[in-house]
Motif scaffolding. Structure first.
Motif, PDB file in Angstrom:
ATOM      1  N   PRO A  56      -4.635   3.905  -7.685  1.00 42.41           N
ATOM      2  CA  PRO A  56      -5.282   4.994  -6.940  1.00 42.41           C
ATOM      3  C   PRO A  56      -5.881   4.485  -5.628  1.00 42.41           C
ATOM      4  O   PRO A  56      -6.163   3.290  -5.499  1.00 42.41           O
ATOM      5  N   ALA A  57      -6.069   5.400  -4.666  1.00 43.71           N
ATOM      6  CA  ALA A  57      -6.598   5.011  -3.348  1.00 43.71           C
ATOM      7  C   ALA A  57      -7.991   4.396  -3.449  1.00 43.71           C
ATOM      8  O   ALA A  57      -8.426   3.672  -2.565  1.00 43.71           O
ATOM      9  N   SER A  58      -8.682   4.661  -4.561  1.00 43.54           N
ATOM     10  CA  SER A  58     -10.045   4.133  -4.719  1.00 43.54           C
ATOM     11  C   SER A  58     -10.070   2.785  -5.449  1.00 43.54           C
ATOM     12  O   SER A  58     -11.128   2.190  -5.616  1.00 43.54           O
ATOM     13  N   GLY A  59      -8.900   2.299  -5.884  1.00 42.00           N
ATOM     14  CA  GLY A  59      -8.866   1.102  -6.735  1.00 42.00           C
ATOM     15  C   GLY A  59      -8.963  -0.208  -5.974  1.00 42.00           C
ATOM     16  O   GLY A  59      -7.975  -0.932  -5.795  1.00 42.00           O
ATOM     17  N   ALA A  60     -10.177  -0.547  -5.543  1.00 47.32           N
ATOM     18  CA  ALA A  60     -10.381  -1.720  -4.666  1.00 47.32           C
ATOM     19  C   ALA A  60      -9.844  -3.022  -5.263  1.00 47.32           C
ATOM     20  O   ALA A  60      -9.128  -3.778  -4.601  1.00 47.32           O
ATOM     21  N   ALA A  61     -10.173  -3.291  -6.519  1.00 44.56           N
ATOM     22  CA  ALA A  61      -9.782  -4.576  -7.121  1.00 44.56           C
ATOM     23  C   ALA A  61      -8.263  -4.694  -7.235  1.00 44.56           C
ATOM     24  O   ALA A  61      -7.674  -5.733  -6.910  1.00 44.56           O
ATOM     25  N   ARG A  62      -7.635  -3.602  -7.676  1.00 44.85           N
ATOM     26  CA  ARG A  62      -6.166  -3.647  -7.827  1.00 44.85           C
ATOM     27  C   ARG A  62      -5.475  -3.703  -6.466  1.00 44.85           C
ATOM     28  O   ARG A  62      -4.425  -4.347  -6.326  1.00 44.85           O
ATOM     29  N   LEU A  63      -6.056  -3.058  -5.456  1.00 45.28           N
ATOM     30  CA  LEU A  63      -5.474  -3.132  -4.111  1.00 45.28           C
ATOM     31  C   LEU A  63      -5.577  -4.562  -3.572  1.00 45.28           C
ATOM     32  O   LEU A  63      -4.657  -5.063  -2.931  1.00 45.28           O
ATOM     33  N   ALA A  64      -6.702  -5.223  -3.858  1.00 40.96           N
ATOM     34  CA  ALA A  64      -6.879  -6.615  -3.414  1.00 40.96           C
ATOM     35  C   ALA A  64      -5.801  -7.509  -4.035  1.00 40.96           C
ATOM     36  O   ALA A  64      -5.245  -8.393  -3.374  1.00 40.96           O
ATOM     37  N   GLU A  65      -5.490  -7.268  -5.320  1.00 40.00           N
ATOM     38  CA  GLU A  65      -4.419  -8.024  -5.992  1.00 40.00           C
ATOM     39  C   GLU A  65      -3.072  -7.738  -5.330  1.00 40.00           C
ATOM     40  O   GLU A  65      -2.284  -8.644  -5.080  1.00 40.00           O
ATOM     41  N   LEU A  66      -2.828  -6.463  -5.067  1.00 43.65           N
ATOM     42  CA  LEU A  66      -1.556  -6.043  -4.449  1.00 43.65           C
ATOM     43  C   LEU A  66      -1.349  -6.760  -3.111  1.00 43.65           C
ATOM     44  O   LEU A  66      -0.235  -7.200  -2.789  1.00 43.65           O
ATOM     45  N   MET A  67      -2.425  -6.911  -2.329  1.00 39.77           N
ATOM     46  CA  MET A  67      -2.308  -7.508  -0.992  1.00 39.77           C
ATOM     47  C   MET A  67      -1.861  -8.965  -1.034  1.00 39.77           C
ATOM     48  O   MET A  67      -1.333  -9.479  -0.057  1.00 39.77           O
ATOM     49  N   LYS A  68      -2.051  -9.628  -2.186  1.00 42.96           N
ATOM     50  CA  LYS A  68      -1.651 -11.037  -2.291  1.00 42.96           C
ATOM     51  C   LYS A  68      -0.130 -11.190  -2.358  1.00 42.96           C
ATOM     52  O   LYS A  68       0.405 -12.243  -2.040  1.00 42.96           O
ATOM     53  N   THR A  69       0.554 -10.131  -2.798  1.00 46.99           N
ATOM     54  CA  THR A  69       2.002 -10.268  -3.023  1.00 46.99           C
ATOM     55  C   THR A  69       2.830  -9.460  -2.040  1.00 46.99           C
ATOM     56  O   THR A  69       4.045  -9.452  -2.116  1.00 46.99           O
ATOM     57  N   ILE A  70       2.153  -8.758  -1.121  1.00 48.02           N
ATOM     58  CA  ILE A  70       2.872  -7.790  -0.289  1.00 48.02           C
ATOM     59  C   ILE A  70       3.392  -8.449   0.983  1.00 48.02           C
ATOM     60  O   ILE A  70       2.696  -9.222   1.626  1.00 48.02           O
ATOM     61  N   GLU A  71       4.643  -8.162   1.317  1.00 48.66           N
ATOM     62  CA  GLU A  71       5.228  -8.649   2.571  1.00 48.66           C
ATOM     63  C   GLU A  71       5.691  -7.430   3.357  1.00 48.66           C
ATOM     64  O   GLU A  71       6.522  -6.658   2.870  1.00 48.66           O
ATOM     65  N   ILE A  72       5.156  -7.261   4.559  1.00 52.53           N
ATOM     66  CA  ILE A  72       5.550  -6.123   5.391  1.00 52.53           C
ATOM     67  C   ILE A  72       6.237  -6.668   6.634  1.00 52.53           C
ATOM     68  O   ILE A  72       5.701  -7.552   7.302  1.00 52.53           O
ATOM     69  N   ALA A  73       7.420  -6.146   6.929  1.00 53.24           N
ATOM     70  CA  ALA A  73       8.120  -6.570   8.146  1.00 53.24           C
ATOM     71  C   ALA A  73       8.419  -5.344   8.996  1.00 53.24           C
ATOM     72  O   ALA A  73       8.810  -4.298   8.474  1.00 53.24           O
ATOM     73  N   LEU A  74       8.198  -5.470  10.298  1.00 52.78           N
ATOM     74  CA  LEU A  74       8.539  -4.410  11.246  1.00 52.78           C
ATOM     75  C   LEU A  74       9.716  -4.921  12.077  1.00 52.78           C
ATOM     76  O   LEU A  74       9.641  -5.981  12.678  1.00 52.78           O
ATOM     77  N   GLU A  75      10.798  -4.145  12.087  1.00 50.25           N
ATOM     78  CA  GLU A  75      11.984  -4.582  12.832  1.00 50.25           C
ATOM     79  C   GLU A  75      12.463  -3.443  13.726  1.00 50.25           C
ATOM     80  O   GLU A  75      12.374  -2.283  13.331  1.00 50.25           O
ATOM     81  N   PRO A  76      12.988  -3.784  14.905  1.00 51.52           N
ATOM     82  CA  PRO A  76      13.543  -2.717  15.740  1.00 51.52           C
ATOM     83  C   PRO A  76      14.794  -2.145  15.079  1.00 51.52           C
ATOM     84  O   PRO A  76      15.636  -2.905  14.598  1.00 51.52           O
ATOM     85  N   GLY A  77      14.896  -0.827  15.015  1.00 49.64           N
ATOM     86  CA  GLY A  77      16.082  -0.188  14.433  1.00 49.64           C
ATOM     87  C   GLY A  77      16.686   0.745  15.456  1.00 49.64           C
ATOM     88  O   GLY A  77      16.137   0.938  16.536  1.00 49.64           O
ATOM     89  N   PRO A  78      17.825   1.358  15.144  1.00 50.45           N
ATOM     90  CA  PRO A  78      18.508   2.234  16.111  1.00 50.45           C
ATOM     91  C   PRO A  78      17.650   3.445  16.500  1.00 50.45           C
ATOM     92  O   PRO A  78      17.708   3.921  17.618  1.00 50.45           O
TER      93      PRO A  78
END
Length: 233
Positions: free
Chosen positions: A59-81
């Motif tokens: 849930p959007a309010s789940g601070a502890a679980r979001l903190a865990e999620l951030m340890k494994t998340i990889e976000i890439a921004l790439e130019p597309g058509p």
């Protein structure tokens, strides 16, 4: 390479902040194209986190679980058509992050310290090269306080709701009154959060896009960039 993209030494960073729906990402993308710079859509990064949280049932309010999620998340921004591609752990989620579900949750998810700390660190790394146009809520104040050009882009709630309505037409039917209410609510949420609230940097130039076309706003910002690039030499 646009204006002076080939000359590394005179490249600057441009920060465009402002409330939801003011046209920041469209403007930032066009400014970057004109300058031959790289556009970084920080809103898309926060949306990617909201998308990942949704998928993981956090849930959007789940601070502890979001903190865990951030340890494994990889976000890439790439130019597309058709603009920027957003990848989450390698998967293309460009259209997924625009869902209404994500839109309604992204402001609360962005208010968590663990989320902001990780994304701000990623954003600063991306901007270290110079020649970056970045838009968001706290770029000029928190992420890139030394950006050479800072713009605070505003527009009336009514105009922002109308623009959002036109964006959504054909995808999801949402009454314009509902959008006005949601945008005003998002302003309140963005302005009142404790960590990196939506605030104008003291040295930012306010541009009111209520009466201006996108191209007129872009022209104003390009003028500011030209002045700064001349100074930088």
């Amino acid at each position: 390479m646009g204006m002076d993209g080939g000359n590394m030494s005179s490249r600057i960073n441009v920060a465009i902040d402002g409330p939801a729906g003011a046209g920041k990402s469209t403007v930032a993308r066009k400014v970057a194209q004109q300058l031959g710079y790289v556009y970084i859509d920080t809103g898309a990064m926060y949306r990617a986190v909201a998308f990942a949280a949704n998928r993981a049932g956090i849930p959007a309010s789940g601070a502890a679980r979001l903190a865990e999620l951030m340890k494994t998340i990889e976000i890439a921004l790439e130019p597309g058509p058709d603009g920027q591609l957003v990848r989450l752990n390698g998967e293309d989620i460009t259209t997924g992050i625009r869902s209404r579900e994500v839109t309604l949750q992204v402001s609360e998810i962005a208010s968590h310290e663990a989320v902001r700390v990780k994304l701000v660190e990623m954003q600063r790394q991306l901007a270290a090269m110079k020649g970056i146009v970045m838009d968001g809520r706290d770029i000029g104040t928190t992420v890139l306080p030394n950006a050479e050009v800072k713009v605070f882009l505003i527009a009336s709630v009514q105009v922002r709701a109308l623009r959002r309505f036109q964006e959504l037409s054909g995808i999801e039917a949402v009454p314009i009154e509902q959008l006005e209410k949601e945008i005003a609510e998002r302003d309140r949420s963005d302005e009142s959060r404790e960590i990196s609230p939506l605030t104008r940097a003291q040295d930012a130039v306010v541009v009111d896009s209520t009466e201006l076309s996108i191209d007129q706003v872009v022209a104003v910002i390009l003028d500011l960039c030209r002045t700064k690039t001349v100074e930088a030499k």
